[in-house]
Design an enzyme around this catalytic site. Sequence first.
Site, PDB file in Angstrom:
ATOM      1  N   ASP A  11       7.208  -0.283  -0.095  1.00 56.42           N
ATOM      2  CA  ASP A  11       6.506  -1.021   0.942  1.00 56.42           C
ATOM      3  C   ASP A  11       5.177  -0.294   1.183  1.00 56.42           C
ATOM      4  O   ASP A  11       5.020   0.869   0.804  1.00 56.42           O
ATOM      5  CB  ASP A  11       7.373  -1.052   2.210  1.00 56.42           C
ATOM      6  N   ASP A  13       2.648  -0.445   4.431  1.00 53.69           N
ATOM      7  CA  ASP A  13       2.425   0.137   5.763  1.00 53.69           C
ATOM      8  C   ASP A  13       3.668   0.884   6.254  1.00 53.69           C
ATOM      9  O   ASP A  13       4.778   0.344   6.235  1.00 53.69           O
ATOM     10  CB  ASP A  13       2.053  -0.952   6.766  1.00 53.69           C
TER      11      ASP A  13
END
Length: 163
Positions: A11, A13
């Site tokens: 992922d 952020d």
Amino acid sequence: MPEKIKAVFLDRDGVLNQEMGDYVCRMEDFHVLDNFDALKELQDRGYMLLVATNQGGLAKGWYDEAELSKMHAHLKQVYHDKGVEITDFFYCPHHPNFTGDCDCRKPKPGLLLQGIEKYNIDPSKSYFIGDRERDVEAGTAAGVKGILINSDQPISTILDLID
Ligand SMILES: [Mg+2]
Ligand SMILES: [Zn+2]
């Protein structure tokens, strides 16, 4: 048949750059986290590194693809300078309130499936590291093992969960 490769999906952020509480709209707010040694270790173990990120801020018009590609080029360059190759970025530009449903917004597995198809990845040997339950759900739906971390938690702390 060439042997399938294994990958760690990441992922964005809260994993590769600081979680800012909402979509990061500007380069000035994009702060790369120091996971250089941890990702180097995964690379040395033979994993391809790929990013899978929801970017519904595009659908909302908060930023555009040009700004997003600047952020991703920056992220790639910073890691490259530390000897880590992030091979590709898969992002969902949709948001259900603006563009309707799609197959790629996590927790849907579409972004991971794109990567698996493009690079002939063996999902059973692969992982997805994320800081949201929806990341783990997307991983599970794509047949890869999801690993949930806290936002901005160093990846070095979960390396022993990866073969
Ligand atoms: Mg996140
Ligand atoms: Zn989508």
